[in-house]
Design a protein around this motif. Structure first.
Motif, PDB file in Angstrom:
ATOM      1  N   LEU A  97      24.843  39.380 -92.908  1.00  0.00           N
ATOM      2  CA  LEU A  97      25.457  40.450 -92.106  1.00  0.00           C
ATOM      3  C   LEU A  97      26.418  41.244 -92.985  1.00  0.00           C
ATOM      4  O   LEU A  97      27.624  41.178 -92.836  1.00  0.00           O
ATOM      5  N   HIS A  98      25.856  41.994 -93.913  1.00  0.00           N
ATOM      6  CA  HIS A  98      26.657  42.902 -94.736  1.00  0.00           C
ATOM      7  C   HIS A  98      26.732  44.240 -94.008  1.00  0.00           C
ATOM      8  O   HIS A  98      26.421  44.319 -92.826  1.00  0.00           O
ATOM      9  N   ALA A  99      27.112  45.289 -94.683  1.00  0.00           N
ATOM     10  CA  ALA A  99      27.450  46.563 -94.047  1.00  0.00           C
ATOM     11  C   ALA A  99      26.457  47.065 -93.001  1.00  0.00           C
ATOM     12  O   ALA A  99      26.836  47.264 -91.853  1.00  0.00           O
ATOM     13  N   ARG A 100      25.201  47.276 -93.370  1.00  0.00           N
ATOM     14  CA  ARG A 100      24.268  47.903 -92.413  1.00  0.00           C
ATOM     15  C   ARG A 100      23.967  47.009 -91.203  1.00  0.00           C
ATOM     16  O   ARG A 100      24.130  47.435 -90.063  1.00  0.00           O
ATOM     17  N   PRO A 101      23.515  45.770 -91.409  1.00  0.00           N
ATOM     18  CA  PRO A 101      23.256  44.918 -90.244  1.00  0.00           C
ATOM     19  C   PRO A 101      24.515  44.643 -89.423  1.00  0.00           C
ATOM     20  O   PRO A 101      24.456  44.578 -88.197  1.00  0.00           O
ATOM     21  N   ALA A 102      25.664  44.488 -90.088  1.00  0.00           N
ATOM     22  CA  ALA A 102      26.917  44.252 -89.361  1.00  0.00           C
ATOM     23  C   ALA A 102      27.268  45.469 -88.511  1.00  0.00           C
ATOM     24  O   ALA A 102      27.735  45.329 -87.381  1.00  0.00           O
ATOM     25  N   LYS A 103      27.029  46.659 -89.049  1.00  0.00           N
ATOM     26  CA  LYS A 103      27.305  47.887 -88.295  1.00  0.00           C
ATOM     27  C   LYS A 103      26.406  47.963 -87.059  1.00  0.00           C
ATOM     28  O   LYS A 103      26.881  48.256 -85.958  1.00  0.00           O
ATOM     29  N   LEU A 104      25.120  47.707 -87.230  1.00  0.00           N
ATOM     30  CA  LEU A 104      24.191  47.748 -86.097  1.00  0.00           C
ATOM     31  C   LEU A 104      24.603  46.740 -85.025  1.00  0.00           C
ATOM     32  O   LEU A 104      24.618  47.049 -83.829  1.00  0.00           O
ATOM     33  N   PHE A 105      24.949  45.526 -85.459  1.00  0.00           N
ATOM     34  CA  PHE A 105      25.342  44.473 -84.534  1.00  0.00           C
ATOM     35  C   PHE A 105      26.643  44.825 -83.821  1.00  0.00           C
ATOM     36  O   PHE A 105      26.737  44.716 -82.591  1.00  0.00           O
ATOM     37  N   SER A 106      27.639  45.289 -84.565  1.00  0.00           N
ATOM     38  CA  SER A 106      28.943  45.627 -83.980  1.00  0.00           C
ATOM     39  C   SER A 106      28.840  46.795 -83.010  1.00  0.00           C
ATOM     40  O   SER A 106      29.459  46.785 -81.944  1.00  0.00           O
ATOM     41  N   GLN A 107      28.048  47.808 -83.384  1.00  0.00           N
ATOM     42  CA  GLN A 107      27.877  48.952 -82.493  1.00  0.00           C
ATOM     43  C   GLN A 107      27.201  48.528 -81.187  1.00  0.00           C
ATOM     44  O   GLN A 107      27.600  48.962 -80.112  1.00  0.00           O
ATOM     45  N   ALA A 108      26.195  47.685 -81.284  1.00  0.00           N
ATOM     46  CA  ALA A 108      25.496  47.204 -80.085  1.00  0.00           C
ATOM     47  C   ALA A 108      26.427  46.365 -79.214  1.00  0.00           C
ATOM     48  O   ALA A 108      26.424  46.490 -77.983  1.00  0.00           O
ATOM     49  N   ALA A 109      27.237  45.525 -79.853  1.00  0.00           N
ATOM     50  CA  ALA A 109      28.188  44.697 -79.103  1.00  0.00           C
ATOM     51  C   ALA A 109      29.201  45.586 -78.382  1.00  0.00           C
ATOM     52  O   ALA A 109      29.498  45.379 -77.207  1.00  0.00           O
ATOM     53  N   GLY A 110      29.724  46.591 -79.087  1.00  0.00           N
ATOM     54  CA  GLY A 110      30.705  47.488 -78.490  1.00  0.00           C
ATOM     55  C   GLY A 110      30.122  48.328 -77.369  1.00  0.00           C
ATOM     56  O   GLY A 110      30.765  48.546 -76.335  1.00  0.00           O
ATOM     57  N   ALA A 111      28.893  48.789 -77.557  1.00  0.00           N
ATOM     58  CA  ALA A 111      28.246  49.651 -76.560  1.00  0.00           C
ATOM     59  C   ALA A 111      27.840  48.884 -75.307  1.00  0.00           C
ATOM     60  O   ALA A 111      27.614  49.480 -74.259  1.00  0.00           O
ATOM     61  N   SER A 112      27.780  47.553 -75.414  1.00  0.00           N
ATOM     62  CA  SER A 112      27.307  46.748 -74.280  1.00  0.00           C
ATOM     63  C   SER A 112      28.282  46.752 -73.105  1.00  0.00           C
ATOM     64  O   SER A 112      27.899  46.502 -71.974  1.00  0.00           O
TER      65      SER A 112
END
Length: 90
Positions: free
Chosen positions: A16-31
């Motif tokens: 979970l470096h920059a790109r996958p972490a960003k995708l995961f964090s954005q999805a978590a926040g948007a939920s």
């Protein structure tokens, strides 16, 4: 106490470096739900914070526990787990 929780193994070949972490964090926040992620036996951190997620040092093959508390917790958990089980480094 979380209403939904699951432990999964990270699929992204670089963790979970920059790109996958960003995708995961954005999805978590948007939920709209309260989402935490913990590496191994470590303390859970706010999954909507990309810095908190990256600070966990989560590598390929590491096990993480994702916990979701809120409406549609099971659906949100399924979506987040799907992100973690996808190799975003291909």
């Amino acid at each position: 106490m979380p209403t939904a929780e699951r432990t999964v193994r990270i699929a992204s070949s670089h963790g979970l470096h920059a790109r996958p972490a960003k995708l995961f964090s954005q999805a978590a926040g948007a939920s709209g739900a309260a989402v935490t992620v913990a590496k191994g036996d470590g303390a859970p951190v706010n999954a909507a914070s990309i810095l908190a997620v990256i600070s966990q040092g989560i590598d390929h093959g590491d096990e993480v526990t994702v916990a979701v508390d809120g409406d549609n917790a099971d659906t949100v958990l399924d979506q987040l787990v799907e992100l973690l089980l996808t190799d975003h480094d291909e």
